[in-house]
Design a protein around this motif. Structure first.
Motif, PDB file in Angstrom:
ATOM      1  N   ALA A 157       0.738  -1.194  -0.056  1.00 45.28           N
ATOM      2  CA  ALA A 157       0.261  -0.114  -0.083  1.00 45.28           C
ATOM      3  C   ALA A 157       0.897   1.397  -0.082  1.00 45.28           C
ATOM      4  N   PRO A 158       0.447   2.385  -0.646  1.00 42.74           N
ATOM      5  CA  PRO A 158       1.289   3.646  -0.746  1.00 42.74           C
ATOM      6  C   PRO A 158       1.371   4.078   0.786  1.00 42.74           C
ATOM      7  N   GLU A 159       2.120   5.236   0.872  1.00 48.27           N
ATOM      8  CA  GLU A 159       2.456   5.898   2.090  1.00 48.27           C
ATOM      9  C   GLU A 159       1.033   6.376   2.422  1.00 48.27           C
ATOM     10  N   ASN A 160       0.155   7.014   1.639  1.00 45.39           N
ATOM     11  CA  ASN A 160      -0.555   7.841   2.042  1.00 45.39           C
ATOM     12  C   ASN A 160      -2.123   6.920   2.402  1.00 45.39           C
ATOM     13  N   LYS A 161      -1.659   5.640   1.932  1.00 42.50           N
ATOM     14  CA  LYS A 161      -2.778   4.502   2.528  1.00 42.50           C
ATOM     15  C   LYS A 161      -2.526   3.541   3.396  1.00 42.50           C
ATOM     16  N   ARG A 162      -1.276   3.718   3.954  1.00 42.26           N
ATOM     17  CA  ARG A 162      -0.632   2.765   5.122  1.00 42.26           C
ATOM     18  C   ARG A 162      -1.769   2.255   5.941  1.00 42.26           C
ATOM     19  N   TRP A 163      -3.102   2.871   6.170  1.00 39.23           N
ATOM     20  CA  TRP A 163      -4.026   2.464   7.181  1.00 39.23           C
ATOM     21  C   TRP A 163      -4.901   1.192   6.316  1.00 39.23           C
ATOM     22  N   ALA A 164      -4.759   1.196   5.054  1.00 36.09           N
ATOM     23  CA  ALA A 164      -5.620   0.138   4.475  1.00 36.09           C
ATOM     24  C   ALA A 164      -5.385  -1.463   4.937  1.00 36.09           C
ATOM     25  N   LEU A 165      -4.251  -1.489   5.421  1.00 39.67           N
ATOM     26  CA  LEU A 165      -3.889  -3.039   5.973  1.00 39.67           C
ATOM     27  C   LEU A 165      -3.200  -2.697   7.291  1.00 39.67           C
ATOM     28  N   ASN A 166      -3.689  -3.668   8.181  1.00 41.86           N
ATOM     29  CA  ASN A 166      -2.843  -3.786   9.523  1.00 41.86           C
ATOM     30  C   ASN A 166      -1.733  -4.595   9.277  1.00 41.86           C
ATOM     31  N   ARG A 167      -0.623  -3.857   9.710  1.00 44.98           N
ATOM     32  CA  ARG A 167       0.871  -4.620   9.451  1.00 44.98           C
ATOM     33  C   ARG A 167       1.325  -5.312  10.735  1.00 44.98           C
ATOM     34  N   SER A 168       1.621  -6.397  10.963  1.00 48.40           N
ATOM     35  CA  SER A 168       2.163  -6.994  12.048  1.00 48.40           C
ATOM     36  C   SER A 168       3.231  -6.226  12.771  1.00 48.40           C
ATOM     37  N   SER A 169       2.809  -5.900  13.988  1.00 50.78           N
ATOM     38  CA  SER A 169       3.918  -5.303  15.000  1.00 50.78           C
ATOM     39  C   SER A 169       3.293  -5.278  16.439  1.00 50.78           C
ATOM     40  N   THR A 170       4.285  -5.890  17.342  1.00 52.83           N
ATOM     41  CA  THR A 170       3.845  -5.959  18.744  1.00 52.83           C
ATOM     42  C   THR A 170       3.081  -4.919  19.277  1.00 52.83           C
ATOM     43  N   GLY A 171       3.828  -3.620  19.038  1.00 55.15           N
ATOM     44  CA  GLY A 171       3.487  -2.241  19.316  1.00 55.15           C
ATOM     45  C   GLY A 171       2.069  -2.068  18.742  1.00 55.15           C
ATOM     46  N   GLU A 172       1.775  -2.376  17.686  1.00 56.40           N
ATOM     47  CA  GLU A 172       0.302  -1.859  16.909  1.00 56.40           C
ATOM     48  C   GLU A 172      -0.743  -2.794  17.698  1.00 56.40           C
ATOM     49  N   ILE A 173      -0.361  -4.179  17.604  1.00 59.27           N
ATOM     50  CA  ILE A 173      -1.362  -5.186  18.355  1.00 59.27           C
ATOM     51  C   ILE A 173      -1.680  -4.774  19.645  1.00 59.27           C
ATOM     52  N   LYS A 174      -0.572  -4.304  20.710  1.00 58.13           N
ATOM     53  CA  LYS A 174      -0.908  -3.819  21.831  1.00 58.13           C
ATOM     54  C   LYS A 174      -1.721  -2.511  22.061  1.00 58.13           C
ATOM     55  N   LYS A 175      -1.600  -1.688  20.961  1.00 61.57           N
ATOM     56  CA  LYS A 175      -2.505  -0.321  21.078  1.00 61.57           C
ATOM     57  C   LYS A 175      -3.838  -0.797  20.676  1.00 61.57           C
ATOM     58  N   ALA A 176      -4.232  -1.822  19.398  1.00 63.87           N
ATOM     59  CA  ALA A 176      -5.380  -2.095  19.195  1.00 63.87           C
ATOM     60  C   ALA A 176      -6.013  -3.006  20.353  1.00 63.87           C
ATOM     61  N   GLU A 177      -5.349  -3.775  21.194  1.00 64.90           N
ATOM     62  CA  GLU A 177      -5.852  -4.499  22.275  1.00 64.90           C
ATOM     63  C   GLU A 177      -6.473  -3.488  23.373  1.00 64.90           C
ATOM     64  N   SER A 178      -5.595  -2.169  23.584  1.00 63.18           N
ATOM     65  CA  SER A 178      -5.811  -1.382  24.531  1.00 63.18           C
ATOM     66  C   SER A 178      -7.146  -0.529  24.041  1.00 63.18           C
ATOM     67  N   ARG A 179      -7.294  -0.433  22.821  1.00 59.29           N
ATOM     68  CA  ARG A 179      -8.555   0.605  22.389  1.00 59.29           C
ATOM     69  C   ARG A 179      -9.687  -0.464  22.524  1.00 59.29           C
ATOM     70  N   ALA A 180      -9.538  -1.740  22.205  1.00 60.95           N
ATOM     71  CA  ALA A 180     -10.691  -2.828  22.349  1.00 60.95           C
ATOM     72  C   ALA A 180     -10.902  -2.937  23.717  1.00 60.95           C
ATOM     73  N   ARG A 181     -10.127  -2.968  24.669  1.00 60.03           N
ATOM     74  CA  ARG A 181     -10.545  -3.250  26.292  1.00 60.03           C
ATOM     75  C   ARG A 181     -11.404  -1.892  26.683  1.00 60.03           C
ATOM     76  N   LYS A 182     -10.547  -0.542  26.082  1.00 60.75           N
ATOM     77  CA  LYS A 182     -11.579   0.600  26.508  1.00 60.75           C
ATOM     78  C   LYS A 182     -12.843   0.679  26.003  1.00 60.75           C
ATOM     79  N   GLU A 183     -13.161  -0.251  24.858  1.00 61.16           N
ATOM     80  CA  GLU A 183     -14.386  -0.150  24.254  1.00 61.16           C
ATOM     81  C   GLU A 183     -15.459  -1.225  24.909  1.00 61.16           C
ATOM     82  N   GLY A 184     -14.818  -1.977  25.813  1.00 62.15           N
ATOM     83  CA  GLY A 184     -15.506  -2.837  26.473  1.00 62.15           C
ATOM     84  C   GLY A 184     -15.397  -4.404  26.186  1.00 62.15           C
ATOM     85  N   ALA A 185     -14.339  -4.620  25.548  1.00 65.40           N
ATOM     86  CA  ALA A 185     -13.997  -5.887  25.044  1.00 65.40           C
ATOM     87  C   ALA A 185     -13.708  -6.828  26.236  1.00 65.40           C
ATOM     88  N   GLU A 186     -14.199  -7.973  26.746  1.00 63.73           N
ATOM     89  CA  GLU A 186     -13.797  -8.956  27.646  1.00 63.73           C
ATOM     90  C   GLU A 186     -13.028  -9.884  27.284  1.00 63.73           C
TER      91      GLU A 186
END
Length: 392
Positions: free
Chosen positions: A190-219
């Motif tokens: 994906a081009p730089e201006n559309k990097r958001w189109a695909l979730n790329r593997s990264s422990t840091g990004e996974i941690k951030k997504a999990e944190s958002r999920a927990r804040k939104e009520g995910a059990e």
């Protein structure tokens, strides 16, 4: 001593008479529970499109001359039984009338998504090295069609805003989040201006997504991840390292792996189940190896415990039947497979009917070999991985 034993026996008898349920150590009385079924890559090669065309002629169903229902029907009794069924959609879809493409830049019929929903899948991971094979048009077509047929999705996005959303579903009263990450293809990044189109593997990004999920009520948070080396039945060193980091640095409750196109082990790492690769759910590689037709449905039962969730793991072996290649006008050998079909292996072995011994030997090989690969890191010992038995 005798009196104490008598009292204990009396109390136990009273509890039994009153219908009291036995609570396992660590279990939460009255706790919630749910089951998850997850399977490997769905990879629609040209031969499977041809099969869907043949089936549409016979069934009179489908759309634009393609019916994928018969191809996938064999796993419906398993997939539809789960409270939450997760697929991995490997490739982008095009328009119903085509044109379609195979490897290396896949564009497959959107009709397959209706069939995926039809066998009982609820949501799919869409992050893979093929996500951006046809750019944003392919991403949009895929997610638009998933929305139309009622499939949830995570891993790719049509907009930067959508990329920030977390796929959270209510499953038996439990809020379950599903995340999806992948390595990116060097062929079609994906081009730089559309990097958001695909979730790329990264422990840091996974941690951030999990944190958002927990804040939104995910059990509960489940991670689908596209990783490893193709056609290797053992996880690679980077896979093992990432699995360790995920289980040490996040609270992810279950990891489902894809991309190898063959079955790899399931094991517990730091108390968390990791399915390194469930093989292919359905595929027809140009040079089938036997291993690429074998897969596993992972079955995970979550039970609420006093300190989180207790998860047990089961599996069900699958096989894609492939007809032998014959010259035009030549008839298939007696007893040979006539159509590409996704098969629940155990159901065939339980009720073989009049299948030939050669066919049954192939199913036994798939069952034995898949068990060996799944157990290759010790899961049947203290971890308790077992085959799944379906109650009739």
């Amino acid at each position: 001593m005798g009196r104490a034993v008598a009292v204990l026996v009396a109390v136990a008898s009273l509890a039994t008479a009153c219908g009291s349920a036995t609570v396992e150590p660590g279990a939460k009385a009255g706790g919630r529970s749910f089951t998850v079924a997850a399977a490997g890559d769905i990879l629609i090669h040209p031969e499977l499109v041809e099969q869907a065309a043949k089936d549409a002629e016979e069934t009179g169903e489908g759309e634009a001359g393609l019916d994928f229902g018969p191809l996938l029907a064999g796993v419906k009794p398993v997939i539809s039984k789960a409270d939450l069924a997760i697929c991995h959609m490997e490739t982008p879809v095009g328009k119903p009338e085509g044109p379609f493409e195979g490897y290396p830049e896949f564009l497959v019929p959107p009709q397959v998504l209706k069939a995926i929903k039809g066998v009982g899948y609820d949501t799919c991971s869409t992050a893979s090295n093929h996500t951006y094979d046809h750019g944003m048009k392919g991403v949009r077509n895929t997610l638009d069609t998933m929305d139309e047929v009622g499939l949830g999705h995570t891993g790719s996005a049509r907009t930067a805003e959508e990329a920030e959303k977390i796929n959270i579903r209510d499953v038996n009263g439990v809020k379950v989040a599903h995340l999806s990450y992948s390595w990116e293809s060097f062929l079609n990044p994906a081009p730089e201006n559309k990097r958001w189109a695909l979730n790329r593997s990264s422990t840091g990004e996974i941690k951030k997504a999990e944190s958002r999920a927990r804040k939104e009520g995910a059990e509960v948070v489940i991670l689908s991840i596209h990783w490893g080396l193709e056609h290797y039945n053992e996880p690679s060193v980077p896979q093992l390292d990432l699995a360790r980091r995920i289980t040490e640095e996040t609270g992810i409750d279950l990891v489902i792996g894809h991309h190898a196109h063959v079955v790899q082990p399931i094991q517990k790492v730091n108390g968390t189940w990791i399915a390194y690769s469930l093989g292919n759910q359905v595929a027809r590689h140009s040079s089938p190896t036997g291993l690429t037709e074998e897969g596993a449905i992972g079955w995970f039962e979550f039970r609420e415990a006093t300190d989180g969730w207790d998860v047990t793991a089961r599996y069900r072996t699958t096989l894609v039947d492939i007809p032998p290649e014959v010259e035009p006008g030549e008839e298939l050998p007696d007893g040979a497979v006539e159509d590409h079909r996704l098969v629940d292996v155990q159901s065939v072995l339980d009720e073989p009917g009049d299948l030939s011994e050669e066919r049954l030997a192939r199913y036994r090989l798939a069952a034995d070999r898949t068990r060996g690969f799944l157990f290759n890191r010790g899961a049947p010992g203290g971890d308790g991985l077992k085959p799944l038995s379906l109650e009739k």
